[in-house]
Structure formats: structure tokens, C-alpha cells
Design a protein around this motif. Structure first.
Motif, PDB file in Angstrom:
ATOM      1  N   ALA A 137       0.611  -8.166   5.973  1.00 47.66           N
ATOM      2  CA  ALA A 137       0.691  -7.162   7.037  1.00 47.66           C
ATOM      3  C   ALA A 137       0.931  -5.764   6.504  1.00 47.66           C
ATOM      4  N   GLU A 138       1.785  -5.640   5.521  1.00 49.06           N
ATOM      5  CA  GLU A 138       2.090  -4.314   4.986  1.00 49.06           C
ATOM      6  C   GLU A 138       0.882  -3.723   4.264  1.00 49.06           C
ATOM      7  N   LEU A 139       0.141  -4.578   3.556  1.00 44.23           N
ATOM      8  CA  LEU A 139      -1.077  -4.110   2.888  1.00 44.23           C
ATOM      9  C   LEU A 139      -2.104  -3.665   3.919  1.00 44.23           C
ATOM     10  N   VAL A 140      -2.299  -4.443   4.964  1.00 48.48           N
ATOM     11  CA  VAL A 140      -3.276  -4.092   5.996  1.00 48.48           C
ATOM     12  C   VAL A 140      -2.928  -2.754   6.632  1.00 48.48           C
ATOM     13  N   LYS A 141      -1.674  -2.538   6.950  1.00 48.52           N
ATOM     14  CA  LYS A 141      -1.257  -1.287   7.580  1.00 48.52           C
ATOM     15  C   LYS A 141      -1.488  -0.100   6.647  1.00 48.52           C
ATOM     16  N   ALA A 142      -1.133  -0.254   5.379  1.00 48.26           N
ATOM     17  CA  ALA A 142      -1.314   0.835   4.417  1.00 48.26           C
ATOM     18  C   ALA A 142      -2.799   1.083   4.153  1.00 48.26           C
TER      19      ALA A 142
END
Length: 336
Positions: A277-282
Motif C-alpha cells: 500500500a505504501e509503495l502504491v501511494k508513493a
């Protein structure tokens, strides 16, 4: 993306055979959904879901496709077949591909056509760990390049090294295939070809320091469209209204993603919860600004970009016959 390249050149003979067989009978119109009166169509991704594809999922989840009378299924390619094969033979209506792949296909008579550039500029780069001190093609000498084993890689390495005044045979090519960049870099290879919108963003998120050499900065011809949305010529000639409706909704999905990057990331995660999730958001925050960038509208393609890269490929023996650039793409189905 993390080794998102399938083997662009290895399955062309198979693709040609499939296309030849399928030209004997025309593909039927997309299946009609009896329950909703919607036309069922298939969109084939190039790899696993990622932020290159967000606009597709937005268009589906926001009802943009349904408003155009379409029921869209977004699927991933299975083993033994590529998106280009399935779209060329009519087994998928639309797909995600790359300019180099479309060029290679058309040079062998396979009538794929690019409908839109998902991203305006080539965001790929040669990446290495900071401590490797690889900051230019001159530094490739004596180093190990880890790749997926495509002829285009060797051609690019050779071209940029010769342009830099060093011998291309001084680099060691290692085929890594579909490996994880973060597991292989510095261990199995000294530098690799990555896509900044995914691996580059993830490296930054992890606090990993990389040296990056952007392909578009090494040669203007290497600033080509990757990825692109494709269909086949039969769809364009016989089902123009379908293509127009699909592209109207798709463009709306990408435009919404440009204007709402954080919400767009959530849409992608809802459809692919297995992603970090954090990778997708960034990644989405970075990629949303790259979708249209300096183009007058999302998806716009320029003939000189297609012609320049096709000529580059032809001069290096990556295609035996040059293509007519104006036939490889079209902007006619993009909303005005």
C-alpha cells in the motif's frame, strides 16, 4: 516496474503464426451482456497491476465504462502468451504494451495499433547502488549488467556506450529474467534497467541510495512511449464506435487519476490488495504527474517519436523492415 517486461522479441514467430491463422475468420463483435445490455470487452495488462494501469481501474470502478455501455474485464496475461499475441489475434480487445513491441510487431506484418501513450516520456533508467559509482555509460566498462535477456537491451547498451566512446563488449551481460531488483542489485548485477515510477520510487521509500541514468537523457530516440494502450486494425476499421467509447472512458479514468492521485491509489489497492500500500501511494503520487506532463491532453502521441525510435531500431538490426510511423498509432479516439 519490477521486471514488468515480458520477452518482447522471443515470441514473435509464434505471434505471426497465430495472427496468420486468425485472419481466415473475422472476430465476432464483443459479447453482449444479457442482464445489463452492456458490451463485454477484455483489457489485457502487460504484467501485474500497478500504477501504469490505475486509469483503467478508475474508469471501471467509477462507472465510466458502464456509462459508455461497456462491461470491461481487466485481466493479466497467462503463461505461454503475451498481450500482443492476444490483442493481435482478437482474443483480447485492448491491451497494455510498449512502443518497441508494437514497432517490432508491425515490422513483421502484425497489425497492432497504439491508441494512447499512458505516460508521455520514457521513465526508465539504468540503476545501480550509489557505492558502485556508475554515473555514466563510461562506467559500464568492467561491470555486470543484469537484464531480462532481450536483444533490445544489448542494442541500447551498445549504442549508449559507443556514443560515450567506450567499447560495448567491455560490459558483462547477465540474464536475470523476472527477478526482484532489490534482491539482485549489487549481488547478481552491478546495474539494471528499471522503471522509476515503481522500483525507483520504492528505492527512495526504503532509503536506498541509487545512481540513475535516465534513458531519455542518453539519446532523444530513447524517449519513446512506454507503456501504450493497443488494439488491432480490425477493431479500428470495423468497430470504431466501440474503440471510441472505450477510449473516452479510459481517458476520463486517467484524467481523474491525474487530478486525484491519493484517491486513485486507493482504487488500485481495492482492485489489487496484494500490492504494498505504501509503495502504491508513493508511486501514484509520482506517476500521476507523468501521465500527461507536457502533452496537450492525456494519451497524445507524436509521429516523430514513433518514427525516430523505429529508425533507431532499424539501424541496429532490431527490425528487418522499417515501419510507417503514422500507421503504428492514432490519436483519433482520444477525447477532444
Amino acid at each position: 516496474m519490477v521486471r514488468r517486461k515480458v520477452m518482447i522479441f522471443c515470441l514473435l514467430a509464434c505471434l505471426m503464426l497465430l495472427f496468420t491463422g486468425c485472419t481466415q475468420e473475422k472476430k465476432a463483435a464483443p459479447e453482449q451482456s444479457k442482464e445489463e445490455g452492456l458490451k463485454k470487452i477484455t483489457v489485457m495488462l502487460d504484467w501485474f497491476p500497478n500504477t501504469n494501469h490505475t486509469g483503467l481501474y478508475v474508469a471501471k470502478d467509477k462507472g465510466y465504462y458502464e456509462a459508455e455501455g461497456l462491461e470491461v474485464e481487466i485481466v493479466q496475461p497467462g503463461e505461454g502468451s503475451t498481450t500482443d499475441q492476444l490483442v493481435a489475434t482478437g482474443k483480447a480487445d485492448f491491451g497494455i504494451s510498449y512502443q518497441e513491441s508494437v514497432t517490432q510487431a508491425r515490422s513483421t506484418g502484425i497489425p497492432l495499433v497504439s491508441l494512447a501513450a499512458v505516460i508521455q516520456h520514457n521513465t526508465s533508467a539504468f540503476a545501480s547502488l550509489k557505492e558502485a559509482n556508475i554515473t555514466s555509460p563510461q562506467d559500464f566498462v568492467g561491470k555486470r549488467y543484469g537484464g531480462w535477456g532481450s536483444p533490445v537491451e544489448e542494442a541500447v547498451l551498445k549504442a549508449v556506450m559507443e556514443k560515450a566512446g567506450v567499447e560495448a563488449d567491455k560490459v558483462q551481460n547477465i540474464t536475470l529474467g523476472a527477478t526482484d531488483f532489490f534482491n539482485s542489485i549489487g549481488r547478481d548485477a552491478d546495474f539494471e534497467w528499471i522503471y522509476y515510477g515503481w522500483d525507483g520510487v520504492e528505492a527512495q521509500r526504503r532509503g536506498m541510495q541509487l545512481n540513475l541514468i535516465m534513458l531519455k537523457d542518453l539519446d532523444p530516440a530513447l524517449d519513446y512511449y512506454t507503456p501504450v494502450i493497443i488494439t488491432n486494425e480490425q477493431h479500428i476499421s470495423e468497430q470504431q464506435e466501440l474503440v471510441k467509447k472505450f477510449m473516452a472512458a479510459t481517458a476520463k479514468g486517467y484524467q481523474w487519476s491525474i487530478e486525484n492521485s491519493s484517491q486513485a491509489a486507493e482504487v488500485l489497492l481495492n482492485n489489487a490488495p496484494e500490492l504494498n500500500a505504501e509503495l502504491v501511494k508513493a508511486s501514484q503520487a509520482w506517476v500521476s504527474a507523468k501521465y500527461q506532463e507536457d502533452a496537450p491532453r492525456w494519451g497524445e502521441q507524436r509521429e516523430e517519436v514513433w518514427a525516430s525510435y523505429a529508425q533507431w531500431m532499424f539501424e541496429r538490426g532490431l527490425i528487418e523492415q522499417n515501419i510507417k510511423a503514422q500507421e503504428a498509432f492514432t490519436n483519433q479516439f482520444l477525447p477532444q
